[in-house]
Design a protein around this motif. Structure first.
Motif, PDB file in Angstrom:
ATOM      1  N   ILE A 162       0.566  -3.109  11.548  1.00 42.55           N
ATOM      2  CA  ILE A 162       0.485  -3.365   9.894  1.00 42.55           C
ATOM      3  C   ILE A 162      -0.171  -4.372   9.708  1.00 42.55           C
ATOM      4  O   ILE A 162       0.585  -5.453  10.799  1.00 42.55           O
ATOM      5  CB  ILE A 162       1.703  -2.675   8.539  1.00 42.55           C
ATOM      6  N   SER A 163      -1.764  -4.264   9.220  1.00 41.07           N
ATOM      7  CA  SER A 163      -1.806  -6.182   9.047  1.00 41.07           C
ATOM      8  C   SER A 163      -2.773  -5.420   7.890  1.00 41.07           C
ATOM      9  O   SER A 163      -3.259  -4.707   6.808  1.00 41.07           O
ATOM     10  CB  SER A 163      -3.032  -6.323  10.422  1.00 41.07           C
ATOM     11  N   SER A 164      -4.212  -6.259   7.658  1.00 41.38           N
ATOM     12  CA  SER A 164      -4.934  -6.230   6.158  1.00 41.38           C
ATOM     13  C   SER A 164      -6.315  -6.821   7.228  1.00 41.38           C
ATOM     14  O   SER A 164      -6.595  -7.380   7.984  1.00 41.38           O
ATOM     15  CB  SER A 164      -4.572  -7.053   5.451  1.00 41.38           C
TER      16      SER A 164
ATOM     17  N   ASP B 153       0.482   1.938  15.356  1.00 40.69           N
ATOM     18  CA  ASP B 153      -0.142   2.253  13.816  1.00 40.69           C
ATOM     19  C   ASP B 153       0.277   0.253  13.371  1.00 40.69           C
ATOM     20  O   ASP B 153       1.250   0.385  12.160  1.00 40.69           O
ATOM     21  CB  ASP B 153       1.061   2.924  13.442  1.00 40.69           C
TER      22      ASP B 153
ATOM     23  N   LEU C 171      -2.435  -4.296   2.615  1.00 39.34           N
ATOM     24  CA  LEU C 171      -1.674  -3.996   4.136  1.00 39.34           C
ATOM     25  C   LEU C 171      -2.810  -2.207   4.510  1.00 39.34           C
ATOM     26  O   LEU C 171      -2.537  -1.360   3.701  1.00 39.34           O
ATOM     27  CB  LEU C 171      -0.272  -4.069   4.163  1.00 39.34           C
ATOM     28  N   ARG C 172      -2.225  -2.190   5.148  1.00 43.30           N
ATOM     29  CA  ARG C 172      -3.059  -0.515   5.901  1.00 43.30           C
ATOM     30  C   ARG C 172      -2.107  -0.687   7.588  1.00 43.30           C
ATOM     31  O   ARG C 172      -2.261  -1.602   8.263  1.00 43.30           O
ATOM     32  CB  ARG C 172      -4.439  -0.484   6.037  1.00 43.30           C
ATOM     33  N   ASN C 173      -2.538   0.007   7.502  1.00 43.99           N
ATOM     34  CA  ASN C 173      -1.935   0.666   9.481  1.00 43.99           C
ATOM     35  C   ASN C 173      -3.369   0.266  10.144  1.00 43.99           C
ATOM     36  O   ASN C 173      -4.550   1.532  10.292  1.00 43.99           O
ATOM     37  CB  ASN C 173      -1.494   1.908   9.954  1.00 43.99           C
TER      38      ASN C 173
ATOM     39  N   LEU D   9       1.275   3.614   3.215  1.00 44.12           N
ATOM     40  CA  LEU D   9       0.759   2.705   4.417  1.00 44.12           C
ATOM     41  C   LEU D   9       2.140   3.382   5.614  1.00 44.12           C
ATOM     42  O   LEU D   9       3.176   4.223   5.137  1.00 44.12           O
ATOM     43  CB  LEU D   9       1.510   1.069   4.214  1.00 44.12           C
TER      44      LEU D   9
ATOM     45  N   GLU E 237       4.912   1.211  10.857  1.00 41.43           N
ATOM     46  CA  GLU E 237       4.712   0.627  12.479  1.00 41.43           C
ATOM     47  C   GLU E 237       5.646   1.091  13.274  1.00 41.43           C
ATOM     48  O   GLU E 237       7.197   0.730  12.760  1.00 41.43           O
ATOM     49  CB  GLU E 237       4.758  -1.063  12.039  1.00 41.43           C
TER      50      GLU E 237
ATOM     51  N   ASN F 233       0.715  -1.101  -0.039  1.00 44.93           N
ATOM     52  CA  ASN F 233      -0.056   0.185  -0.104  1.00 44.93           C
ATOM     53  C   ASN F 233       0.818   1.411  -0.390  1.00 44.93           C
ATOM     54  O   ASN F 233       1.599   1.394   0.879  1.00 44.93           O
ATOM     55  CB  ASN F 233      -0.803  -0.367   0.948  1.00 44.93           C
TER      56      ASN F 233
END
Length: 206
Positions: free
Chosen positions: A52-54, A50, A92-94, A12, A15, A9
């Protein structure tokens, strides 16, 4: 079948994590030199900010259609001109904050058998105290009188929607016998039962 996109992303953010750990090593002096004993105990606490996951496709759809405050999730749903869903962006996003804590411990005991052959008993274990996640999305969707504890997702002892497993207890026991020329090892592993998050079913193991 709806297509999904998983990947990087460009928006993004980083983290970051704060880690704290404390431990001790115990090697009793009263044991004979032929039977060395060692034990270790470690406590750890990790806070990820923050993280990082989805999200899974079902959560994205639910946020879009059922939670007015999270209607911006509709931008991750790709549609045709007639409105039919073509795909969902699961990149992926925070996601928010993740708190994890637990204890690791080991045990090792050596012992003589005969001539140059020796044996070793070993044990490695982990006790998971907590895996908790907080997301700004939960805060945005909550009512003003919602208790703060209801905004925290507890994954301890659960299999998360994206597949990560968090058993409360796991260990590996081992025994080895041998000398400088050969060695025979035998191991046993135990993983405590888990439940699939938000699914009413019999417990599953990793």
């Amino acid at each position: 079948q709806i297509k999904t996109h998983n990947g990087p992303n460009p928006n993004l953010g980083p983290e970051t994590a704060r880690n704290m750990s404390v431990g001790t090593v115990i090697t009793p002096t009263f044991m004979p030199k032929s039977m060395p004993l060692a034990m270790t105990f470690d406590y750890y606490k990790i806070k990820i900010i923050d993280g990082i996951s989805s999200l899974d496709a079902q959560t994205i759809l639910r946020n879009c259609y059922e939670v007015e405050a999270l209607s911006d999730y509709c931008q991750y749903i790709e549609r045709r001109e007639d409105g039919l869903i073509m795909g969902i962006d699961q990149s992926l996003r925070n996601m928010g904050e993740i708190d994890t804590s637990g204890m690791d411990f080991t045990f090792s005991l050596g012992f003589p058998l005969f001539q140059n052959i020796r044996g070793t008993l070993g044990f490695q274990g982990n006790v998971l105290l907590e895996v908790k996640e907080w997301s700004p999305d939960d805060l945005a969707a909550a009512d003003d009188d919602t208790p703060e504890s209801d905004l925290i997702t507890d994954y301890t002892g659960e299999i998360e929607p994206m597949g990560s497993s968090n058993p409360k207890f796991r260990f590996v026991g081992s025994i080895s016998i041998g000398d400088v020329n050969w060695q025979l090892d035998n191991r046993i592993r135990y993983i405590h039962s888990m439940s699939i998050f938000q699914v009413d079913a019999a417990p599953y193991t990793d």
